[in-house]
Motif scaffolding. Structure first.
Motif, PDB file in Angstrom:
ATOM      1  N   VAL A 421      -2.456   5.878  -4.754  1.00 27.51           N
ATOM      2  CA  VAL A 421      -3.238   6.168  -3.549  1.00 27.51           C
ATOM      3  C   VAL A 421      -2.484   5.704  -2.303  1.00 27.51           C
ATOM      4  CG1 VAL A 421      -5.426   5.801  -2.355  1.00 27.51           C
ATOM      5  CG2 VAL A 421      -5.377   5.973  -4.856  1.00 27.51           C
ATOM      6  N   ALA A 422      -1.957   4.488  -2.331  1.00 24.79           N
ATOM      7  CA  ALA A 422      -1.198   3.982  -1.186  1.00 24.79           C
ATOM      8  C   ALA A 422       0.068   4.798  -0.973  1.00 24.79           C
ATOM      9  CB  ALA A 422      -0.850   2.509  -1.387  1.00 24.79           C
ATOM     10  N   GLU A 423       0.700   5.230  -2.049  1.00 23.99           N
ATOM     11  CA  GLU A 423       1.906   6.050  -1.919  1.00 23.99           C
ATOM     12  C   GLU A 423       1.591   7.385  -1.262  1.00 23.99           C
ATOM     13  OE1 GLU A 423       3.339   6.273  -5.884  1.00 23.99           O
ATOM     14  OE2 GLU A 423       4.628   4.507  -5.682  1.00 23.99           O
ATOM     15  N   ALA A 424       0.454   7.969  -1.658  1.00 22.04           N
ATOM     16  CA  ALA A 424       0.062   9.237  -1.038  1.00 22.04           C
ATOM     17  C   ALA A 424      -0.216   9.052   0.450  1.00 22.04           C
ATOM     18  CB  ALA A 424      -1.169   9.808  -1.744  1.00 22.04           C
ATOM     19  N   ALA A 425      -0.877   7.952   0.808  1.00 25.04           N
ATOM     20  CA  ALA A 425      -1.135   7.678   2.226  1.00 25.04           C
ATOM     21  C   ALA A 425       0.164   7.414   2.978  1.00 25.04           C
ATOM     22  CB  ALA A 425      -2.076   6.478   2.349  1.00 25.04           C
ATOM     23  N   ALA A 426       1.107   6.722   2.332  1.00 26.97           N
ATOM     24  CA  ALA A 426       2.391   6.451   2.974  1.00 26.97           C
ATOM     25  C   ALA A 426       3.173   7.735   3.216  1.00 26.97           C
ATOM     26  CB  ALA A 426       3.213   5.493   2.113  1.00 26.97           C
ATOM     27  N   ARG A 465     -20.972   1.801   0.329  1.00 20.33           N
ATOM     28  CA  ARG A 465     -20.295   1.545   1.602  1.00 20.33           C
ATOM     29  C   ARG A 465     -19.053   0.682   1.364  1.00 20.33           C
ATOM     30  NH1 ARG A 465     -23.611  -1.272   6.385  1.00 20.33           N
ATOM     31  NH2 ARG A 465     -23.328  -3.069   5.035  1.00 20.33           N
ATOM     32  N   ALA A 466     -19.149  -0.245   0.418  1.00 16.64           N
ATOM     33  CA  ALA A 466     -17.990  -1.064   0.076  1.00 16.64           C
ATOM     34  C   ALA A 466     -16.889  -0.210  -0.552  1.00 16.64           C
ATOM     35  CB  ALA A 466     -18.398  -2.181  -0.882  1.00 16.64           C
ATOM     36  N   VAL A 467     -17.268   0.827  -1.301  1.00 22.55           N
ATOM     37  CA  VAL A 467     -16.275   1.728  -1.873  1.00 22.55           C
ATOM     38  C   VAL A 467     -15.549   2.470  -0.757  1.00 22.55           C
ATOM     39  CG1 VAL A 467     -15.920   3.734  -3.356  1.00 22.55           C
ATOM     40  CG2 VAL A 467     -17.583   1.975  -4.009  1.00 22.55           C
ATOM     41  N   LEU A 468     -16.301   2.923   0.246  1.00 23.05           N
ATOM     42  CA  LEU A 468     -15.679   3.598   1.384  1.00 23.05           C
ATOM     43  C   LEU A 468     -14.708   2.672   2.101  1.00 23.05           C
ATOM     44  CD1 LEU A 468     -15.458   6.025   3.283  1.00 23.05           C
ATOM     45  CD2 LEU A 468     -17.456   5.141   4.526  1.00 23.05           C
ATOM     46  N   GLN A 469     -15.092   1.410   2.238  1.00 20.42           N
ATOM     47  CA  GLN A 469     -14.187   0.446   2.880  1.00 20.42           C
ATOM     48  C   GLN A 469     -12.940   0.218   2.030  1.00 20.42           C
ATOM     49  OE1 GLN A 469     -17.218  -2.542   3.140  1.00 20.42           O
ATOM     50  NE2 GLN A 469     -17.513  -2.261   5.342  1.00 20.42           N
ATOM     51  N   ALA A 470     -13.083   0.292   0.706  1.00 24.75           N
ATOM     52  CA  ALA A 470     -11.912   0.174  -0.165  1.00 24.75           C
ATOM     53  C   ALA A 470     -10.979   1.364   0.000  1.00 24.75           C
ATOM     54  CB  ALA A 470     -12.361   0.044  -1.619  1.00 24.75           C
ATOM     55  N   VAL A 471     -11.552   2.557   0.239  1.00 24.35           N
ATOM     56  CA  VAL A 471     -10.715   3.734   0.502  1.00 24.35           C
ATOM     57  C   VAL A 471      -9.921   3.550   1.797  1.00 24.35           C
ATOM     58  CG1 VAL A 471     -10.763   6.202   1.030  1.00 24.35           C
ATOM     59  CG2 VAL A 471     -12.230   5.288  -0.789  1.00 24.35           C
ATOM     60  N   VAL A 472     -10.592   3.046   2.834  1.00 17.64           N
ATOM     61  CA  VAL A 472      -9.905   2.778   4.097  1.00 17.64           C
ATOM     62  C   VAL A 472      -8.793   1.750   3.884  1.00 17.64           C
ATOM     63  CG1 VAL A 472     -10.177   1.878   6.437  1.00 17.64           C
ATOM     64  CG2 VAL A 472     -11.937   3.376   5.461  1.00 17.64           C
ATOM     65  N   TYR A 473      -9.089   0.737   3.073  1.00 20.16           N
ATOM     66  CA  TYR A 473      -8.071  -0.274   2.754  1.00 20.16           C
ATOM     67  C   TYR A 473      -6.844   0.385   2.123  1.00 20.16           C
ATOM     68  CZ  TYR A 473      -5.767  -3.862  -0.121  1.00 20.16           C
ATOM     69  OH  TYR A 473      -4.849  -4.663  -0.739  1.00 20.16           O
ATOM     70  N   GLY A 478      -1.215   1.968   2.619  1.00 20.91           N
ATOM     71  CA  GLY A 478      -0.138   2.934   2.538  1.00 20.91           C
ATOM     72  C   GLY A 478       0.635   3.048   3.832  1.00 20.91           C
ATOM     73  N   VAL A 479      -0.078   3.003   4.960  1.00 17.23           N
ATOM     74  CA  VAL A 479       0.597   3.041   6.263  1.00 17.23           C
ATOM     75  C   VAL A 479       1.504   1.822   6.418  1.00 17.23           C
ATOM     76  CG1 VAL A 479       0.261   3.004   8.762  1.00 17.23           C
ATOM     77  CG2 VAL A 479      -1.261   4.376   7.314  1.00 17.23           C
ATOM     78  N   ALA A 480       1.049   0.664   5.939  1.00 17.19           N
ATOM     79  CA  ALA A 480       1.846  -0.565   6.056  1.00 17.19           C
ATOM     80  C   ALA A 480       3.163  -0.448   5.303  1.00 17.19           C
ATOM     81  CB  ALA A 480       1.042  -1.760   5.550  1.00 17.19           C
ATOM     82  N   VAL A 481       3.119   0.033   4.060  1.00 20.17           N
ATOM     83  CA  VAL A 481       4.353   0.102   3.271  1.00 20.17           C
ATOM     84  C   VAL A 481       5.210   1.296   3.646  1.00 20.17           C
ATOM     85  CG1 VAL A 481       3.386  -1.165   1.338  1.00 20.17           C
ATOM     86  CG2 VAL A 481       3.173   1.320   1.395  1.00 20.17           C
ATOM     87  N   ALA A 482       4.681   2.199   4.490  1.00 16.91           N
ATOM     88  CA  ALA A 482       5.512   3.297   4.984  1.00 16.91           C
ATOM     89  C   ALA A 482       6.491   2.831   6.057  1.00 16.91           C
ATOM     90  CB  ALA A 482       4.623   4.418   5.540  1.00 16.91           C
ATOM     91  N   GLN A 483       6.276   1.629   6.588  1.00 16.90           N
ATOM     92  CA  GLN A 483       7.178   1.078   7.599  1.00 16.90           C
ATOM     93  C   GLN A 483       8.490   0.636   6.944  1.00 16.90           C
ATOM     94  OE1 GLN A 483       5.979   1.277  10.846  1.00 16.90           O
ATOM     95  NE2 GLN A 483       4.367   2.339   9.714  1.00 16.90           N
ATOM     96  N   PRO A 484       9.543   0.425   7.736  1.00 14.05           N
ATOM     97  CA  PRO A 484      10.849   0.062   7.156  1.00 14.05           C
ATOM     98  C   PRO A 484      10.863  -1.280   6.432  1.00 14.05           C
ATOM     99  CG  PRO A 484      11.108   0.873   9.406  1.00 14.05           C
ATOM    100  CD  PRO A 484       9.640   0.707   9.190  1.00 14.05           C
ATOM    101  N   LEU A 485       9.911  -2.165   6.725  1.00 11.97           N
ATOM    102  CA  LEU A 485       9.808  -3.491   6.106  1.00 11.97           C
ATOM    103  C   LEU A 485      11.041  -4.358   6.381  1.00 11.97           C
ATOM    104  CD1 LEU A 485       8.136  -2.683   2.655  1.00 11.97           C
ATOM    105  CD2 LEU A 485       7.064  -3.372   4.804  1.00 11.97           C
ATOM    106  N   LYS A 486      11.571  -4.234   7.585  1.00 11.27           N
ATOM    107  CA  LYS A 486      12.699  -5.069   8.001  1.00 11.27           C
ATOM    108  C   LYS A 486      12.368  -5.902   9.230  1.00 11.27           C
ATOM    109  CE  LYS A 486      16.393  -2.168   6.117  1.00 11.27           C
ATOM    110  NZ  LYS A 486      17.654  -1.443   6.405  1.00 11.27           N
ATOM    111  N   GLY A 487      11.072  -5.904   9.616  1.00 18.89           N
ATOM    112  CA  GLY A 487      10.645  -6.668  10.772  1.00 18.89           C
ATOM    113  C   GLY A 487      10.592  -8.154  10.477  1.00 18.89           C
ATOM    114  N   PRO A 488      10.473  -8.970  11.511  1.00 18.93           N
ATOM    115  CA  PRO A 488      10.510 -10.430  11.322  1.00 18.93           C
ATOM    116  C   PRO A 488       9.369 -10.976  10.484  1.00 18.93           C
ATOM    117  CG  PRO A 488       9.956  -9.858  13.600  1.00 18.93           C
ATOM    118  CD  PRO A 488      10.414  -8.607  12.939  1.00 18.93           C
ATOM    119  N   LEU A 489       8.201 -10.330  10.501  1.00 21.44           N
ATOM    120  CA  LEU A 489       7.051 -10.836   9.740  1.00 21.44           C
ATOM    121  C   LEU A 489       6.630  -9.898   8.609  1.00 21.44           C
ATOM    122  CD1 LEU A 489       4.754 -12.240  12.595  1.00 21.44           C
ATOM    123  CD2 LEU A 489       6.304 -13.493  11.097  1.00 21.44           C
ATOM    124  N   ASP A 490       7.479  -8.967   8.250  1.00 20.31           N
ATOM    125  CA  ASP A 490       7.106  -8.010   7.211  1.00 20.31           C
ATOM    126  C   ASP A 490       6.947  -8.667   5.837  1.00 20.31           C
ATOM    127  OD1 ASP A 490       7.141  -6.129   9.140  1.00 20.31           O
ATOM    128  OD2 ASP A 490       8.834  -4.976   8.374  1.00 20.31           O
TER     129      ASP A 490
END
Length: 615
Positions: A421-426, A465-473, A478-490
């Motif tokens: 799921v996260a990969e698809a979002a990424a 509603r908690a399931v919907l929040q898990a989908v948003v999570y 996925g958006v987070a791991v789509a970043q280059p992950l080379k930042g100072p706090l990554d």
């Protein structure tokens, strides 16, 4: 069997042949080294030793018997593992062809007498050729130990006198102890556990057997704690301390006798966590069975979550900076200056509650107080330690100008443990989000907030509603791991995901009020945490993360979050407990099967922690 080839007959009175045999070598004296080498089976370790060698047996042991390296050398001695035999053959051909004299004796691999001592001798020349051929030659730091190839009677007598002046057994015992360790381990355990390690070595015990004994002792301690009686708690505390003594002994035995192995690496890396978390479960069981029938499963699970997240912070930060360039900062410089003041070193090591101090604290409190008190003190102490170490790492990251590598970025992506799921979002939404220095931790924290704030603060856990929040999570992760992950706090991204996943399981189990939900949640987090520790030690060993099919099979962190929130919405009461139990068993079965397959395979690394970092 291993074979040592001496380049000629040792001088009269030399103990070299006896010393080599004591290290497990079959000794052959041969002027024709090439012929002797060809006669050694290709599956054996082989050593080439100058017949004039003078030095300590332990110097030879360090150079010639360490299984972690393809080749090893010291002055006058060289060894290669089977994988480097072809390189040794090429090196010997090149050296003998280019050596003093050009007659048939040199070309046949005989050792010309004109070759000088030390690094000019045959073993030294072979080592240089091996390195030129791309073979990594391990050269141990001998310290005060002697390894020499004296040329002449006067120099030989001097080398023998220097050898006699140093007790190599005392050096061996000292080097069996980690050079950097916690205060409790250094001053309260190692002064006598090193002698226990020698006792084990002299009776043929292996580090793996001692490691297993430590695990069994800790499990018995957990069983004693589970009785819920004062006598059981006292016995549990004493056995936990003895388990820690054995835990120190196995590593010291490995260093004392150089018995490193891939299986030992796996056992050493995982059993510490298994012992500690099993003891948490024993305390929780004991509290529920004692006179007060105190339910502390939430505290036990909270302690495991906090400890695991703290370790992920350590691992993630270290991997992000493992090979970073320009990796300096004013904060790191200040830390170095503090380390130059003796007492501050021990204070800083103690306040982070490394394994020695932590287990001693748990053992004493178990014997003298109640399980609830143990967990309260443990949670407060570990929370302070986690805040201290994390704050220091954040400051270092913000003040240093490090350039992180592709390898570090890949390690962080692997530690994130993203599923389908996260990969698809990424691959979709993540590509549209511009990458900035702090984008990855921002999106990870936003994802965690969306997952936890609603169910935990508004009581919406167990609803759709908690399931919907898990989908948003899952999408934001996925958006987070789509970043280059080379930042100072990554490097904060993996621990944020761990805290979100484990915290969600703890929160939903506690809110459900279902009988047995918290123990089932404890089992689920333990199974998932094992997978995350397994990932860390594979990466540290240089073999990369577990196969991606395994991560997909267990859903990734966001997949498990969705599964648990859906189970909480669908089933209540015992149904939710059963769902958590089934999920825990399934994940444990899949993860353990793959982990055991890998760690007993020939491709597993012999990783042994020598850093002294808190565990």
């Amino acid at each position: 069997m291993s074979t040592a080839i001496l380049t000629g007959p040792p001088p009269a009175g030399s103990s070299l042949e006896e010393d080599l045999r004591s290290l497990g070598f079959d000794v052959r004296v041969a002027a024709d080294v090439a012929g002797a080498l060809a006669a050694v089976p290709a599956t054996e370790r082989v050593a080439v030793v100058d017949h004039r060698f003078v030095g300590h047996v332990h110097a030879l042991r360090l150079a010639l018997t360490d299984p972690r390296f393809p080749a090893g050398a010291t002055e006058g001695a060289l060894t290669v593992q089977p994988d480097a035999r072809a390189s040794l053959t090429r090196a010997l051909s090149a050296v003998t062809a280019a050596g003093p004299g050009s007659g048939p004796e040199a070309r046949a691999g005989a050792v010309p007498a004109e070759w000088g001592p030390g690094e000019a001798g045959l073993p030294g020349l072979l080592a240089a050729h091996l390195e030129a051929d791309g073979v990594t030659v391990h050269r141990p730091d001998l310290g005060v130990l002697v390894a020499a190839v004296p040329d002449g009677g006067e120099l030989r007598a001097k080398a023998l006198a220097e050898t006699e002046a140093v007790d190599d057994e005392a050096v061996r015992l000292r080097s069996a102890v980690k050079s950097r360790d916690g205060f409790f381990t250094t001053f309260c355990i190692s002064p006598y556990s090193r002698y226990l390690a020698r006792w084990c070595a002299r009776r043929g015990l292996t580090p793996n057997q001692v490691t297993t004994a430590s695990l069994l002792t800790a499990l018995i301690a957990a069983g004693c704690a589970a009785t819920g009686t004062r006598g059981g708690f006292v016995a549990a505390g004493a056995l936990l301390l003895f388990s820690f003594v054995l835990d120190c002994t196995d590593g010291q035995l490995a260093r004392y006798s150089l018995q490193y192995s891939t299986l030992g690496a796996w056992l050493d890396a995982t059993f510490d966590r298994a012992k500690e978390y099993a003891f948490y479960a024993g305390l929780a069981l004991g509290a529920s069975r004692g006179g007060g029938h105190d339910d502390v499963w939430a505290l036990a699970l909270g302690a495991m979550v906090l400890m695991t997240c703290r370790h992920v912070v350590d691992f993630s930060f270290n991997e992000a900076n493992h090979d970073a360039t320009a990796n300096t900062s004013p904060t790191a410089a200040l830390s170095g200056r503090l380390d130059s003041v003796g007492w501050t070193v021990w204070v800083r090591r103690m306040i982070v509650l490394p394994i020695g101090e932590r287990w001693a604290l748990i053992a004493v409190l178990t014997a003298l107080t109640t399980p609830r008190t143990v967990f309260y003190v443990l949670l407060i102490g570990c929370a302070f330690a986690a805040c201290y170490t994390t704050a220091g790492r954040v400051l270092r990251s913000l003040t240093r100008k490090a350039k992180r590598t592709d390898r570090a970025a890949q390690a962080l992506a692997d530690l994130a443990d993203s599923g389908p799921v996260a990969e698809a979002a990424a691959g979709s939404l993540g590509r549209t989000v511009p990458g900035r220095a702090y984008s990855a931790p921002f999106w990870a924290l936003l994802a965690a907030a969306c997952l936890l704030i609603g169910p935990l603060l508004t009581g919406s856990g167990g609803t759709w509603r908690a399931v919907l929040q898990a989908v948003v999570y899952a999408v934001f992760a996925g958006v987070a791991v789509a970043q280059p992950l080379k930042g100072p706090l990554d490097w904060l991204v993996p621990p944020v995901f761990r805290g979100a996943e484990y915290g969600m399981i703890l929160g939903l189990a506690a809110q459900s009020g279902a009988p047995g939900a918290l123990p089932a949640a404890f089992g689920l987090v333990a199974a998932v945490a094992y997978h995350h520790y397994d990932t860390v030690y594979r990466i540290r060993g240089g073999t990369g993360a577990p196969p991606h099919r395994l991560v997909r099979a267990i859903g990734g962190h966001e997949g498990r979050v969705l599964a648990v929130t859906i189970a909480a919405a669908l089933w209540h009461g015992r149904g939710f407990t059963i769902a958590l139990t089934v999920l825990a068993a399934a994940i444990a079965l899949v993860v353990l099967s793959e982990s055991i397959r890998f760690w007993v395979s020939s491709g597993a690394p012999a990783v042994h922690d020598e850093t002294g970092e808190p565990a």
